[in-house]
Design an enzyme around this catalytic site. Sequence first.
Site, PDB file in Angstrom:
ATOM      1  N   GLN A  97      49.403  34.561  60.079  1.00 42.11           N
ATOM      2  CA  GLN A  97      48.163  34.026  59.503  1.00 42.11           C
ATOM      3  C   GLN A  97      47.435  33.065  60.429  1.00 42.11           C
ATOM      4  O   GLN A  97      46.395  32.525  60.059  1.00 42.11           O
ATOM      5  CB  GLN A  97      48.468  33.323  58.169  1.00 42.11           C
ATOM      6  CG  GLN A  97      48.924  34.237  57.063  1.00 42.11           C
ATOM      7  CD  GLN A  97      47.875  35.265  56.646  1.00 42.11           C
ATOM      8  OE1 GLN A  97      46.684  35.104  56.893  1.00 42.11           O
ATOM      9  NE2 GLN A  97      48.324  36.341  56.026  1.00 42.11           N
TER      10      GLN A  97
ATOM     11  N   HIS B 133      56.754  34.123  53.750  1.00 43.32           N
ATOM     12  CA  HIS B 133      56.497  35.498  53.338  1.00 43.32           C
ATOM     13  C   HIS B 133      57.857  36.214  53.288  1.00 43.32           C
ATOM     14  O   HIS B 133      58.754  35.877  54.068  1.00 43.32           O
ATOM     15  CB  HIS B 133      55.599  36.141  54.399  1.00 43.32           C
ATOM     16  CG  HIS B 133      55.105  37.510  54.074  1.00 43.32           C
ATOM     17  ND1 HIS B 133      55.873  38.634  54.242  1.00 43.32           N
ATOM     18  CD2 HIS B 133      53.912  37.937  53.611  1.00 43.32           C
ATOM     19  CE1 HIS B 133      55.163  39.701  53.891  1.00 43.32           C
ATOM     20  NE2 HIS B 133      53.972  39.300  53.505  1.00 43.32           N
TER      21      HIS B 133
ATOM     22  N   CYS C 293      53.742  38.598  48.281  1.00 41.02           N
ATOM     23  CA  CYS C 293      55.000  38.763  49.019  1.00 41.02           C
ATOM     24  C   CYS C 293      55.655  37.424  49.313  1.00 41.02           C
ATOM     25  O   CYS C 293      56.195  37.208  50.413  1.00 41.02           O
ATOM     26  CB  CYS C 293      54.795  39.529  50.320  1.00 41.02           C
ATOM     27  SG  CYS C 293      54.226  41.197  50.061  1.00 41.02           S
TER      28      CYS C 293
ATOM     29  N   LYS D  52      45.866  41.831  61.284  1.00 38.39           N
ATOM     30  CA  LYS D  52      45.326  40.598  60.677  1.00 38.39           C
ATOM     31  C   LYS D  52      44.405  39.865  61.647  1.00 38.39           C
ATOM     32  O   LYS D  52      43.922  38.775  61.365  1.00 38.39           O
ATOM     33  CB  LYS D  52      46.465  39.675  60.244  1.00 38.39           C
ATOM     34  CG  LYS D  52      47.271  40.251  59.069  1.00 38.39           C
ATOM     35  CD  LYS D  52      48.261  39.250  58.571  1.00 38.39           C
ATOM     36  CE  LYS D  52      49.356  39.876  57.746  1.00 38.39           C
ATOM     37  NZ  LYS D  52      48.943  40.178  56.367  1.00 38.39           N
TER      38      LYS D  52
ATOM     39  N   ASP E  70      56.245  32.335  62.787  1.00 34.57           N
ATOM     40  CA  ASP E  70      55.556  33.480  62.198  1.00 34.57           C
ATOM     41  C   ASP E  70      54.053  33.184  62.249  1.00 34.57           C
ATOM     42  O   ASP E  70      53.539  32.400  61.448  1.00 34.57           O
ATOM     43  CB  ASP E  70      56.051  33.679  60.755  1.00 34.57           C
ATOM     44  CG  ASP E  70      55.242  34.730  60.003  1.00 34.57           C
ATOM     45  OD1 ASP E  70      54.256  35.256  60.564  1.00 34.57           O
ATOM     46  OD2 ASP E  70      55.593  35.021  58.840  1.00 34.57           O
TER      47      ASP E  70
HETATM   48  N1  PMP Z   1      54.159  36.667  57.495  1.00 34.20           N
HETATM   49  C1  PMP Z   1      53.046  36.211  56.924  1.00 34.20           C
HETATM   50  C2  PMP Z   1      52.779  34.736  56.852  1.00 34.20           C
HETATM   51  C3  PMP Z   1      52.124  37.126  56.402  1.00 34.20           C
HETATM   52  O1  PMP Z   1      51.001  36.686  55.839  1.00 34.20           O
HETATM   53  C4  PMP Z   1      52.380  38.510  56.490  1.00 34.20           C
HETATM   54  C5  PMP Z   1      51.438  39.540  55.921  1.00 34.20           C
HETATM   55  N2  PMP Z   1      50.870  39.210  54.687  1.00 34.20           N
HETATM   56  C6  PMP Z   1      53.562  38.926  57.114  1.00 34.20           C
HETATM   57  C7  PMP Z   1      54.430  37.970  57.601  1.00 34.20           C
HETATM   58  C8  PMP Z   1      53.905  40.377  57.277  1.00 34.20           C
HETATM   59  O2  PMP Z   1      53.000  40.997  58.120  1.00 34.20           O
HETATM   60  P1  PMP Z   1      52.977  42.585  58.312  1.00 34.20           P
HETATM   61  O3  PMP Z   1      52.939  43.186  56.938  1.00 34.20           O
HETATM   62  O4  PMP Z   1      51.711  42.827  59.079  1.00 34.20           O
HETATM   63  O5  PMP Z   1      54.184  42.957  59.064  1.00 34.20           O
END
Ligand code: PMP
Length: 404
Positions: free
Chosen positions: A201, A121, A362, A224, A198
Site C-alpha cells: 500500500q 493483511h 483480507c 497496486k 510489506d
Molecule cells: N499486503 C497488503 C497491505 C495489501 O493491501 C495487499 C492487497 N490488498 C496484499 C498484501 C496482497 O497483495 P496481492 O494480492 O497483490 O498479492
Amino acid sequence: MDINTTRTQFPVLDQQVYGKPLVYLDNAATTQKPLCVIERERDYYLHENCNIHRGVHYLSQKATEAYEHARQTVADFIHAKEAREIIFTRGTTESLNLLATSFEHYCIEEGDKVLVTAMEHHSNLVPWQQMVQRHQGQLLVVPMNDKGVLELEQYEKLLKEGPKVVSIAHISNVLGTINPVKEMIAMAHRYEIPVVVDGAQSIAHHPINVQKLDCDFFVFSGHKMYAPMGIGGLYGKAEWLEKLPPYQFGGEMVDKVSFEKTTFNVLPYKFEAGTPNVGAALGLETAMQFLQGLDREEVERNEAQLLTSAIEKLSEIEGIRFIGEAEQRSGLVSFIIEGVHPYDLGTIIDKMGVAVRTGHHCAEPVMTRFGIPGTVRASFAMYNTMEEVEVFVNAVKKAAMMFR
Ligand code: PMP
C-alpha cells in the site's frame, strides 16, 4: 499537475455504470492502468515476445535485455544497491510466501517465533503463521491502540522474545496508518532480527528508499501501482538473498543438474524458477517510469487533500465511526455507520456509480480488534478529484438516510 490530463491516460475511468459516471475509489484493491502501461505490454506481444535467458536468437536476446532493463528500473525506483537484489514475483503474496518458505528451510527450528503486527493483511500473516505452526512455534503480534496506531513499547518487549523474523505492513490497507517502519527496523536490528516490509500500500503513494529504510526485504505488487496484474517484486539485501535457499525449483534457477545433485544459479535467478511474466514486468517498468515522470510530491499532496476532504465531509454523517484515526495516515478512509451494514452501503452507492470496497479487506483480525463485521473503504489514487469525493460523500449520505 492537471488531473484532467492525467485522467485521459486512464481510459477505463471514462465510463458510466448504471447510467452514472464511474467514481472509482477502490484503488487500494487495485489501481487502473495508464495507456502507456497497456501499450507497453501490447507492444511486447506484438514485437518482442520470446522466452528469455535461453535463446541465442535475436528475439530471445531482445526480450532478455528488456526484462533485465526492467529489473534495473525497479532497483532504481526503490533505491536498491544492485539489480540482483530484485526478484520478480507475481506480487506481494508470492513474495511473502517465498520468504516464509525460504526462512523455514534456512533457520526455523522447533518453537521458533515470527513477529507481525495486529494490522496485517492475511498475506503477511497466514504464510508466517502456517510456517511457525509446522514447528510448534508461535506468531507474536504487536498490538495497536483504538486509533489504529502500533504500540511500540509492546513491540520492544516482543523483540526481546527473540523472533527469527519481523514482518510489518508499511501502510495498513484497512486503517491507512503509516507505520514508523524506519524506527521499527532500527529497533529490530538492535536485536539482530531481519525485517520484511510489506509495501503493497505504500509504493504507489510515497517514494521508497530501501537503503535509507535499511529494511532487509521489501515486497510489493505491480497492480497496486498502475502496473499490470501478475507481476510484483521482492527486494532483499544481497547478503540475505545469498543465504536463503530457493523457493521454487525448475528451469533457469539451476546451475548444474544431475540425478544425484543440483547446484543453483546466482542471484537473482536462483529465485526465479520457470518462465516469468515478461510482458507484465515491462509494464511494471513503464508504470515506474510514468510515476517518475510526475511531480510525486504534488501527487502526494493531492491525495492527502482528497483524504482530508473526505474525512471532513463524512464526519457530518450521524452515527459514523471511523476505523483508523492515526495522525500518520495515507491513501484511504475506512468507516461504518451505525445501523447500516457495510455491504448494504457499498451495494447502494454502487448503483450511484461509486465503487468502494466493503468487508474485512483480507484483515479479519483487524475487524475482530474493533468488534465490527467489516468496513466501507474508499481509497484514492492520482486520478481522483475533489468532485468525486463530493459525489461519494453525497452517495453515502443518501444511502445512510434510507436506514433512518
Ligand atoms: N499486503 C497488503 C497491505 C495489501 O493491501 C495487499 C492487497 N490488498 C496484499 C498484501 C496482497 O497483495 P496481492 O494480492 O497483490 O498479492
